[in-house]
Design a protein around this motif. Structure first.
Motif, PDB file in Angstrom:
ATOM      1  N   GLY A 185       0.465  12.976  -6.606  1.00 60.25           N
ATOM      2  CA  GLY A 185      -0.528  13.571  -7.432  1.00 60.25           C
ATOM      3  C   GLY A 185      -1.077  12.780  -8.570  1.00 60.25           C
ATOM      4  N   THR A 186      -0.325  11.440  -8.655  1.00 57.64           N
ATOM      5  CA  THR A 186      -0.727  10.460  -9.672  1.00 57.64           C
ATOM      6  C   THR A 186      -2.023   9.743  -9.302  1.00 57.64           C
ATOM      7  OG1 THR A 186       1.557  10.016 -10.012  1.00 57.64           O
ATOM      8  CG2 THR A 186       0.019   8.428 -10.812  1.00 57.64           C
ATOM      9  N   GLN A 187      -2.905   9.873 -10.276  1.00 62.02           N
ATOM     10  CA  GLN A 187      -4.241   9.336  -9.696  1.00 62.02           C
ATOM     11  C   GLN A 187      -4.753   8.439 -10.842  1.00 62.02           C
ATOM     12  OE1 GLN A 187      -7.419  11.864  -8.110  1.00 62.02           O
ATOM     13  NE2 GLN A 187      -8.990  10.578  -9.029  1.00 62.02           N
ATOM     14  N   PRO A 188      -4.670   7.036 -10.414  1.00 63.39           N
ATOM     15  CA  PRO A 188      -5.000   6.069 -11.617  1.00 63.39           C
ATOM     16  C   PRO A 188      -6.625   6.282 -11.905  1.00 63.39           C
ATOM     17  CG  PRO A 188      -5.028   5.056  -9.431  1.00 63.39           C
ATOM     18  CD  PRO A 188      -4.555   6.558  -9.253  1.00 63.39           C
ATOM     19  N   ALA A 189      -6.998   5.796 -13.121  1.00 69.46           N
ATOM     20  CA  ALA A 189      -8.164   5.917 -13.496  1.00 69.46           C
ATOM     21  C   ALA A 189      -9.232   4.824 -13.008  1.00 69.46           C
ATOM     22  CB  ALA A 189      -8.498   5.771 -15.063  1.00 69.46           C
ATOM     23  N   LEU A 220       0.020   8.478  -5.188  1.00 71.10           N
ATOM     24  CA  LEU A 220      -1.248   9.241  -4.746  1.00 71.10           C
ATOM     25  C   LEU A 220      -0.763  10.682  -4.275  1.00 71.10           C
ATOM     26  CD1 LEU A 220      -3.840   7.044  -3.572  1.00 71.10           C
ATOM     27  CD2 LEU A 220      -3.788   7.665  -5.858  1.00 71.10           C
ATOM     28  N   ALA A 221       0.254  10.556  -3.465  1.00 71.92           N
ATOM     29  CA  ALA A 221       0.695  11.732  -2.690  1.00 71.92           C
ATOM     30  C   ALA A 221       1.375  12.613  -3.751  1.00 71.92           C
ATOM     31  CB  ALA A 221       1.764  11.455  -1.463  1.00 71.92           C
ATOM     32  N   LEU A 273       0.674  -1.194   0.013  1.00 75.42           N
ATOM     33  CA  LEU A 273       0.024   0.077  -0.050  1.00 75.42           C
ATOM     34  C   LEU A 273       0.841   1.199   0.101  1.00 75.42           C
ATOM     35  CD1 LEU A 273      -2.983  -0.931   2.274  1.00 75.42           C
ATOM     36  CD2 LEU A 273      -3.151  -0.552   0.214  1.00 75.42           C
ATOM     37  N   TRP A 274       2.042   1.247   0.676  1.00 79.97           N
ATOM     38  CA  TRP A 274       2.749   2.475   0.774  1.00 79.97           C
ATOM     39  C   TRP A 274       3.102   2.797  -0.561  1.00 79.97           C
ATOM     40  CZ3 TRP A 274       7.456   2.972  -1.394  1.00 79.97           C
ATOM     41  CH2 TRP A 274       8.226   1.786  -1.614  1.00 79.97           C
TER      42      TRP A 274
END
Length: 132
Positions: free
Chosen positions: A42-46, A39-40, A32-33
């Motif tokens: 700024g990469t956001q998966p679809a 995510l931290a 998870l890390w």
């Protein structure tokens, strides 16, 4: 881009293979890390597929956090887990859950639905940008 998280490498490889066969660009993670770090930044998966029982935490807990955050509350999420029935029922309150061992068709249907949702959202966004 799709992120899949599972500490069982064969399962992770299978999820990524299914996703790629459905036209997704897939990235696999075993912790998870790793996803939290992405995510931290700024990469956001679809789409995010999570196992619940991971060495560094519970995927369902991350899913609950993402649902509570206005920036990620609409991110398509799926839990693929062999968790106890009580835990699966709890998670179903805020995210779809597929039980392991999972049916490949069930995963493919979810991927197809998420792709349609993503495509429709992009089409709406383009129409709004064009002033329609």
């Amino acid at each position: 881009m799709l992120f899949a998280v599972d500490d069982d490498r064969p399962t992770l490889a299978l999820l990524c293979d299914i996703a790629r066969a459905s036209g997704w660009v897939a990235r696999g993670f075993t912790r998870l890390w790793e996803v939290r770090a992405r995510l931290a930044r700024g990469t956001q998966p679809a789409l995010l597929i999570l196992d619940d029982d991971l060495p560094d935490g519970r995927g369902g807990d991350l899913a609950r956090e993402l649902r509570a955050d206005p920036r990620t509350e609409d991110m398509p999420l799926l839990i693929c887990s062999g968790a106890a029935p009580e835990r699966r029922v709890e998670m179903r309150g805020f995210v779809p859950v597929v039980s392991k061992p999972f049916d490949l068709e069930e995963i493919e249907c979810f991927l197809d639905a998420a792709a349609r949702r993503l495509h429709d959202g992009r089409r709406r966004h383009a129409a709004l940008a064009a002033g329609r």
